[in-house]
Design an enzyme around this catalytic site. Structure first.
Site, PDB file in Angstrom:
ATOM      1  N   TYR A  64       0.820  -1.218   0.000  1.00 14.99           N
ATOM      2  CA  TYR A  64       0.000   0.000   0.000  1.00 14.99           C
ATOM      3  C   TYR A  64       0.855   1.271   0.000  1.00 14.99           C
ATOM      4  CZ  TYR A  64      -4.190  -2.787   0.731  1.00 14.99           C
ATOM      5  OH  TYR A  64      -5.223  -3.675   0.561  1.00 14.99           O
ATOM      6  N   ILE A  65       2.050   1.219   0.580  1.00 11.40           N
ATOM      7  CA  ILE A  65       2.902   2.416   0.622  1.00 11.40           C
ATOM      8  C   ILE A  65       3.965   2.383  -0.475  1.00 11.40           C
ATOM      9  CG2 ILE A  65       4.632   3.635   2.047  1.00 11.40           C
ATOM     10  CD1 ILE A  65       1.623   3.993   2.877  1.00 11.40           C
TER      11      ILE A  65
ATOM     12  N   THR B 205       6.800   2.461   9.410  1.00  9.02           N
ATOM     13  CA  THR B 205       6.605   3.103  10.726  1.00  9.02           C
ATOM     14  C   THR B 205       7.308   2.263  11.799  1.00  9.02           C
ATOM     15  OG1 THR B 205       4.420   3.794   9.980  1.00  9.02           O
ATOM     16  CG2 THR B 205       4.844   3.882  12.361  1.00  9.02           C
TER      17      THR B 205
ATOM     18  N   LYS C  21       5.890  10.193  13.952  1.00 15.38           N
ATOM     19  CA  LYS C  21       4.932   9.357  13.199  1.00 15.38           C
ATOM     20  C   LYS C  21       4.031   8.570  14.155  1.00 15.38           C
ATOM     21  CE  LYS C  21       2.857   6.792  10.279  1.00 15.38           C
ATOM     22  NZ  LYS C  21       1.819   7.269   9.395  1.00 15.38           N
TER      23      LYS C  21
ATOM     24  N   ASN D 114      -0.408   8.981  14.929  1.00 12.65           N
ATOM     25  CA  ASN D 114      -1.447   7.943  14.923  1.00 12.65           C
ATOM     26  C   ASN D 114      -2.033   7.725  16.310  1.00 12.65           C
ATOM     27  OD1 ASN D 114      -1.432   7.548  12.211  1.00 12.65           O
ATOM     28  ND2 ASN D 114       0.065   5.905  12.251  1.00 12.65           N
TER      29      ASN D 114
ATOM     30  N   ARG E 267      -4.708  10.299  17.006  1.00 10.87           N
ATOM     31  CA  ARG E 267      -5.981   9.945  16.362  1.00 10.87           C
ATOM     32  C   ARG E 267      -6.695   8.860  17.172  1.00 10.87           C
ATOM     33  NH1 ARG E 267      -8.583  11.936  12.674  1.00 10.87           N
ATOM     34  NH2 ARG E 267      -8.888  10.058  11.420  1.00 10.87           N
TER      35      ARG E 267
ATOM     36  N   ARG F  62     -13.149  25.709  20.585  1.00 10.97           N
ATOM     37  CA  ARG F  62     -11.934  24.910  20.807  1.00 10.97           C
ATOM     38  C   ARG F  62     -12.236  23.430  21.065  1.00 10.97           C
ATOM     39  NH1 ARG F  62     -11.588  29.758  22.356  1.00 10.97           N
ATOM     40  NH2 ARG F  62     -12.677  29.405  24.320  1.00 10.97           N
TER      41      ARG F  62
ATOM     42  N   CYS G 170      -2.322   1.249  10.684  1.00  6.99           N
ATOM     43  CA  CYS G 170      -1.609   2.335  11.367  1.00  6.99           C
ATOM     44  C   CYS G 170      -2.192   2.639  12.742  1.00  6.99           C
ATOM     45  CB  CYS G 170      -1.654   3.591  10.507  1.00  6.99           C
ATOM     46  SG  CYS G 170      -0.668   3.428   9.011  1.00  6.99           S
TER      47      CYS G 170
END
Ligand SMILES: NC(=O)c1ccc[n+]([C@@H]2O[C@H](COP(=O)([O-])OP(=O)(O)OC[C@H]3O[C@@H](n4cnc5c(N)ncnc54)[C@H](O)[C@@H]3O)[C@@H](O)[C@H]2O)c1
Length: 402
Positions: free
Chosen positions: A9-10, A116, A197, A201, A204, A237, A251
């Site tokens: 995929y990368i 990663t 990196k 992730n 998130r 905010r 990820c």
């Protein structure tokens, strides 16, 4: 010339992008089937714009091989899963790839690791391999940020990070990425690049976990989580994400574990967030069972899971919430429950249908696990169905929610 090692995929879009922009590229993969397909001008996964990019790269002379090349630059994009026991990064593929590269590379080649890794991995794993080869290779870490489904655009427009031991080496590598990347390219040291990196992730994952925890609280006390998030987000905010059936992919559901594995004493929040997100497929099963009870549905054969991938409009099923959910069912229920995904042609399960209408006709309860465009455009087909919408995307029909 650049040898891209690992054409998944990368690695594949990266190699094609470089070649399409005039860099001489050989793409190498140990999987000969991938190499053969690419040589036949066939793409190996579905991604917007990838086919055109492959054509452009082939026109410019890209070569695909299962052998490592003797060149000055290598980009390594092999998998870096986590060890399920220790939670630390599993570097087995990375080690094999770098060991293979140092056997053939020029004496002063530059090895750019895009995979990663957790902070310190390059020093702990990659550097010793290079040093024991007695070659004077430069090591660079240039982690990738692109989003499946929007890879071709993001490769060209995202900001990138280049971690290197010296500015001179970093600037040389920056030139290669500048052949196609219009985004800002930030130069830093290797450990900072590694940590940045993983932090992205993890950020998130934690934010998704917060939304998922709110969904559980609101369900327990009969409040509308979506309305609450909508109103709370009016605060200048506050920006709460949407809850969902879990977190998948290669990820966000993987990289936070690297920090938990390496820094267990300091990563309680990160660990808890991972556990919350991992608990969501089981939470969905509980919701399915509640809804089955309420509607007198007594067999999983009357239930259908819409979506097997980990996100909409891609064909990547790695760590997907639907697969996590299926793994939690006993064998009989797992076999009986209907499954369907417009992006997945290969048969992965019993009772996996390959047509939306047939799928809908075969069940009473449809569980929306993935918001592929197909279902957003075909809402009407669900007209007389009971719906559990874990993504909150069905607009004009009554649904149960998380
Ligand atoms: N998929 C994503 O969205 C994404 C986004 C950002 C970063 N990453 C990171 O990029 C890295 C690669 O991920 P991916 O999704 O492309 O993986 P992938 O599994 O799709 O592709 C990896 C490829 O490497 C090949 N390979 C394995 N060992 C090899 C070796 N020794 N020599 C040559 N080829 C070898 C495999 O056959 C496979 O085709 C991982 O570290 C991942 O965390 C992935």
């Amino acid at each position: 010339m650049v040898n891209v090692v690992g054409l998944g995929y990368i690695g594949l879009p990266t190699s094609l992008m470089l070649a399409a922009h005039g860099i001489e590229v050989v793409g190498t993969d140990v999987n000969i089937d991938i190499v053969k397909k690419l040589r036949n001008k066939e793409i190996t996964f579905k991604e917007e714009g990838l086919e055109e990019l492959l054509d452009r790269a082939i026109d410019k002379g890209i070569v695909f091989s299962d052998e490592y090349q003797v060149v000055d630059y290598y980009i390594v994009a092999v998998p870096t899963p986590y060890d399920s026991l220790t939670k630390r990064v599993d570097t087995v593929y990375l080690k094999q790839a770098v060991e293979s590269v140092v056997k053939v590379c020029n004496n002063d080649a530059t090895i750019i690791v895009e995979s990663t890794v957790s902070p310190g991995t390059i020093d702990r794993v990659v550097r010793p391999i290079v040093e024991s080869s007695h070659k004077k290779c430069n090591i660079v870490h240039a982690p990738e940020r692109i989003l499946p489904g929007n890879m071709v655009y993001e490769l060209q427009n995202n900001s990138r990070t280049i971690g290197a031991d010296s500015e001179k080496v970093a600037k040389r590598v920056k030139k290669i990425y500048e052949s196609f990347c219009k985004g800002e390219i930030v130069i830093t040291d290797i450990r900072t690049a590694e940590m940045t990196k993983v932090v992205e992730n993890t950020y998130r994952d934690i934010n998704i976990a917060f939304a998922n925890e709110l969904a559980k609280i609101c369900r327990y006390d009969d409040m509308d989580v979506y309305e609450i998030i909508k109103i709370a987000n009016r605060h200048p905010r506050v920006n709460i994400l949407s809850p969902g059936p879990g977190v998948g992919g290669h990820c966000i559901s993987v990289d936070p574990w690297f920090l938990v594995g390496d820094y267990p004493k300091f990563s309680q929040l990160i660990s808890t967030a991972r556990h919350i997100n991992d608990s969501m497929p089981i939470y969905v099963i509980d919701r399915i069972k509640e809804i089955m009870d309420k509607n007198n549905i007594d067999s999983f054969s009357d239930v259908g899971l819409y979506g097997l991938t980990y996100k909409p409009n891609v064909d990547d099923t790695r760590e997907s919430p639907t697969i996590q959910l299926l793994n939690q069912l006993d064998e009989k229920d797992r076999d009986e429950i209907k499954k369907y995904d417009p992006m997945i042609e290969k048969k992965m399960y019993k009772n996996q249908l390959n047509n939306l209408q047939d799928f809908v006709d075969s069940v009473k309860l449809v569980v929306i696990m993935v918001d592929h465009s197909e279902i957003l455009n075909s809402e009407k087909l669900l007209n007389d169905k009971i719906i559990l919408d874990t993504k909150n995307v069905i607009k004009n029909l009554p649904t149960y929610k998380l």
